[in-house]
Design an enzyme around this catalytic site. Sequence first.
Site, PDB file in Angstrom:
ATOM      1  CD  GLN A 129      -3.075  -0.979   2.189  1.00  0.00           C
ATOM      2  OE1 GLN A 129      -2.815  -0.403   3.248  1.00  0.00           O
ATOM      3  NE2 GLN A 129      -4.225  -1.570   1.977  1.00  0.00           N
ATOM      4  CD  GLU A 182     -14.335   0.077   5.705  1.00  0.00           C
ATOM      5  OE1 GLU A 182     -14.064  -0.951   5.068  1.00  0.00           O
ATOM      6  OE2 GLU A 182     -15.118   0.964   5.310  1.00  0.00           O
ATOM      7  CG  HIS A 222      -7.899  -4.621   9.967  1.00  0.00           C
ATOM      8  ND1 HIS A 222      -8.295  -5.897   9.606  1.00  0.00           N
ATOM      9  CD2 HIS A 222      -8.289  -3.814   8.948  1.00  0.00           C
ATOM     10  CE1 HIS A 222      -8.896  -5.857   8.437  1.00  0.00           C
ATOM     11  NE2 HIS A 222      -8.905  -4.608   8.017  1.00  0.00           N
TER      12      HIS A 222
END
Length: 283
Positions: A102, A143, A147
Amino acid sequence: MMAVPEQTPPSSLEVGDYYDRLTDLMNRALGGNTHLGYWPQPGDGSSPGKAADRLTDLLIGKLRGITGRRVLDVGCGSGKPAVRLALSAPVDVVGVTVSEVQVGLATALAKQSHVADRVVFTRADAMELPFPDGSFDAAWALECLLHMPSPAQVIREIARVLRPGGRLAVTDVALRAFGRTGMKRGECTSQLLAVPALVHIDEYAGMIADAGLELHELTDIGDQVVGPSFAALRDHVNEHLDEYAAAFGIGVAEMRKVVAQCTTLPWTPDIGYVVLTARRPGE
């Protein structure tokens, strides 16, 4: 998400590996984004990508008018939200993610969008942000808390790096406080999706207060996000079963079972989508 026995929360390395493997597929499903979409008018025909951009714009609106220009993007994904923010306002953005893939994609996007002088990305763990106290004027976490082994610790870390008067905006998948099935926090976990447990919406106010922040808004827009997004993702997975199975490291038949399980679970109405804003006191 699948209910599984209690397990050790995924490490940052495991979450990073998850996104290293899945980011390309998620970007293709969600128009270059790694977060869900927002359909304020159900059935309006918007693509998942357009709906995901709309959710980004909703969050951009929460930061509009901030004093100062340095913004922290926690869990930056492939960088599209940060770049979209920078193109809409004269801000500098620092994005962090635990995925090397990413970081590379986001950096390339910033260059391609001609904002690399104002938008940078780095690999960092949100549980231990590598920034000095009070070094940002605003922050958002789009969001990514689902995690985290401890969402409360992440919020404390964000509060630490915000200057007095700094603003925070958060979106995340969450459990509804008064769900139809009485599902509990620890019952919504998924080792496959690197989700240790979803937070109940009514836990957020306490986490914000414990971090020394003032809560300004706490809203559940799950009906406009969860159902249509899950349906879009289900369709994309079914169209690319081989690729998803390879990314998850399972067989195609097992991937098909996972999709069926995730889309027929009776407690799906218990999953909401929180939008909150808060402010660090001062100034």
